[in-house]
Design a protein around this motif. Structure first.
Motif, mmCIF file in Angstrom:
data_model
loop_
_atom_site.group_PDB
_atom_site.id
_atom_site.type_symbol
_atom_site.label_atom_id
_atom_site.label_comp_id
_atom_site.label_asym_id
_atom_site.label_seq_id
_atom_site.Cartn_x
_atom_site.Cartn_y
_atom_site.Cartn_z
ATOM 1 N N ILE A 23 48.649 38.180 42.719
ATOM 2 C CA ILE A 23 47.694 37.779 41.671
ATOM 3 C C ILE A 23 48.282 38.157 40.317
ATOM 4 O O ILE A 23 48.759 39.285 40.123
ATOM 5 C CB ILE A 23 46.293 38.424 41.854
ATOM 6 N N SER A 25 47.258 39.005 36.756
ATOM 7 C CA SER A 25 45.987 39.596 36.355
ATOM 8 C C SER A 25 46.118 40.254 34.984
ATOM 9 O O SER A 25 47.197 40.284 34.371
ATOM 10 C CB SER A 25 45.607 40.638 37.431
ATOM 11 N N ALA A 32 39.688 37.766 36.099
ATOM 12 C CA ALA A 32 40.648 38.338 37.049
ATOM 13 C C ALA A 32 39.942 39.366 37.936
ATOM 14 O O ALA A 32 40.274 39.510 39.124
ATOM 15 C CB ALA A 32 41.812 38.980 36.299
ATOM 16 N N GLN A 33 38.951 40.043 37.367
ATOM 17 C CA GLN A 33 38.197 41.029 38.165
ATOM 18 C C GLN A 33 37.497 40.329 39.332
ATOM 19 O O GLN A 33 37.449 40.862 40.438
ATOM 20 C CB GLN A 33 37.177 41.747 37.275
ATOM 21 N N THR A 35 38.491 37.767 41.049
ATOM 22 C CA THR A 35 39.459 37.499 42.123
ATOM 23 C C THR A 35 39.920 38.804 42.771
ATOM 24 O O THR A 35 40.065 38.877 43.999
ATOM 25 C CB THR A 35 40.645 36.683 41.560
ATOM 26 N N ARG A 36 40.121 39.850 41.966
ATOM 27 C CA ARG A 36 40.528 41.145 42.545
ATOM 28 C C ARG A 36 39.443 41.665 43.479
ATOM 29 O O ARG A 36 39.720 42.217 44.542
ATOM 30 C CB ARG A 36 40.819 42.167 41.431
ATOM 31 N N ILE A 48 49.981 42.877 42.563
ATOM 32 C CA ILE A 48 49.412 42.530 41.250
ATOM 33 C C ILE A 48 50.520 42.480 40.203
ATOM 34 O O ILE A 48 51.332 43.407 40.116
ATOM 35 C CB ILE A 48 48.352 43.579 40.823
ATOM 36 N N ASN A 50 50.599 42.168 36.224
ATOM 37 C CA ASN A 50 49.773 42.152 35.006
ATOM 38 C C ASN A 50 50.502 41.443 33.867
ATOM 39 O O ASN A 50 51.708 41.638 33.672
ATOM 40 C CB ASN A 50 49.458 43.591 34.585
ATOM 41 N N VAL A 69 44.770 34.134 32.996
ATOM 42 C CA VAL A 69 44.661 34.825 34.274
ATOM 43 C C VAL A 69 43.207 34.693 34.723
ATOM 44 O O VAL A 69 42.332 34.516 33.881
ATOM 45 C CB VAL A 69 45.055 36.320 34.161
ATOM 46 N N PRO A 70 42.902 34.754 36.008
ATOM 47 C CA PRO A 70 43.815 35.018 37.110
ATOM 48 C C PRO A 70 44.549 33.761 37.574
ATOM 49 O O PRO A 70 44.084 32.640 37.361
ATOM 50 C CB PRO A 70 42.862 35.476 38.219
ATOM 51 N N SER A 82 39.441 31.404 38.420
ATOM 52 C CA SER A 82 38.818 32.372 39.343
ATOM 53 C C SER A 82 37.940 31.696 40.403
ATOM 54 O O SER A 82 37.933 32.123 41.569
ATOM 55 C CB SER A 82 37.995 33.389 38.552
#
Ligand code: GSH
Length: 246
Positions: A23, A25, A32-33, A35-36, A48, A50, A69-70, A82
Motif C-alpha cells: 500500500i 500510504s 489511506a487509513q 485501506t490500512r 507500506i 509512505n 494515496v492510497p 480507497s
C-alpha cells in the motif's frame, strides 16, 4: 524497506517483491487509513510505502496519475481510490467478509459511503473558516449529517455496527472521518465546537464497538498528533516525519 521511510521526489523506486501486496500510504491521510484498517481487519500481509504528497516521486505519479494515496499494488495490478481498494481487497481476500451478501444492504452501504463527502464538506468548512457564523453553520451541517447516520444505523436495528454484529466496509469507510470530528474544537481552540456524542446515542454505541476492534486499536490514531500535522499542512509545510518511530 523500512515502513517508517517516506519517499519523495528524487527517490528511487523501492522494488516490489513477487506476490507481496503493497500500500502506498501517508500516515495522516484518512483515505489511506480506510485501506490500512481493512488490510489489518482482514489480516492481509502487506508492506507500506509512505509518500510525501507535497513532493511526490515521479514513479508514484506514473503509478497513479491522480497523485493520491492510497494505492494498492501487487505484481502488475495497481488499484487507487480507497473505496475501490477496499472492495477489491474484500473480493480477493474473502476471510472476514466485509461486503454484505444482501444486494440491497450492499447498495446502501455504498450510498452511505458516498454521503460521507457531505460530512467532510461541512467538517472542512468549519476547519478552514475564520468566520464564527460560518464555523457555526458548518458545525450544524456536521450534526445534521451525523443525524442522518444515527437514523440509518438505528433503522438497521442489528448493530452495534453498520454491518450488524460485525463491521462491514462502510464501518471502515466512515471511521476515519468520524474520529477526526473533534478536530474542529481542537483547531479552533473552542471547546463549544465539540460535538456532543450524547446527541447521537446509536453512533456513540457504534464508536465504542469500533474502538474495541483490533484493527482500530492497532492503528493507534491520536487526535492531538493528527491536529499537529494538520496545522503544518494548512500552512503549506506538512511534517511527514512527525512522530515517526513513536
Ligand atoms: N478519493 C480518494 C481521495 C484520496 C485523497 O484525497 N488522498 C489525499 C491525502 S489524504 C492525497 O493523496 N492527496 C494528494 C495531494 O495532497 O497531493 C480516495 O478515496 O482514495
Amino acid at each position: 524497506m523500512s515502513q517508517k521511510t517516506y519517499y519523495s521526489q528524487g527517490s528511487s523506486f523501492p522494488a516490489t517483491k513477487p506476490g507481496v501486496l503493497r500500500i502506498y500510504s501517508m500516515r495522516f491521510c484518512p483515505y489511506a487509513q480506510r485501506t490500512r484498517l481493512v488490510l489489518n481487519h482482514k489480516n492481509i500481509p502487506h508492506e507500506i510505502v509512505n509518500i510525501k504528497l507535497k513532493n511526490k516521486p515521479d514513479w508514484f505519479l506514473a503509478l497513479n496519475p491522480l497523485g493520491q494515496v492510497p494505492v494498492l499494488q501487487i505484481d502488475d495490478k495497481i488499484v487507487p481510490e480507497s473505496t475501490a481498494d477496499c472492495d477489491w481487497l474484500d473480493d480477493v481476500y474473502p476471510e472476514n467478509r466485509l461486503q454484505s451478501a444482501d444486494p440491497y444492504r450492499r447498495a446502501w452501504d455504498r450510498v452511505l459511503t458516498e454521503y460521507i463527502s457531505k460530512v467532510s464538506a461541512s467538517f472542512r468548512g468549519a476547519l478552514l473558516s475564520n468566520d464564527p457564523s460560518e464555523i457555526q453553520t458548518n458545525i450544524e451541517g456536521v450534526k445534521k449529517h451525523l443525524q442522518f447516520y444515527e437514523d440509518k444505523l438505528k433503522a438497521r436495528g442489528d448493530g452495534p455496527f453498520f454491518g450488524g454484529s460485525k463491521p462491514c466496509i462502510f464501518d471502515f469507510m466512515f471511521w476515519p472521518t468520524f474520529v477526526r470530528l473533534p478536530f474542529i474544537a481542537i483547531i479552533k481552540e473552542n471547546p463549544a465546537a465539540n460535538i456532543d456524542e450524547n446527541e447521537f446515542p446509536t453512533l456513540e454505541t457504534w464508536a465504542k464497538a469500533m474502538k474495541e476492534l483490533p484493527a482500530i486499536k492497532d492503528d493507534g490514531f491520536d487526535i492531538e498528533r493528527q491536529a499537529k500535522f494538520f496545522r503544518g499542512h494548512v500552512k503549506g509545510a506538512p511534517d511527514y516525519d512527525m512522530f515517526l518511530g513513536k
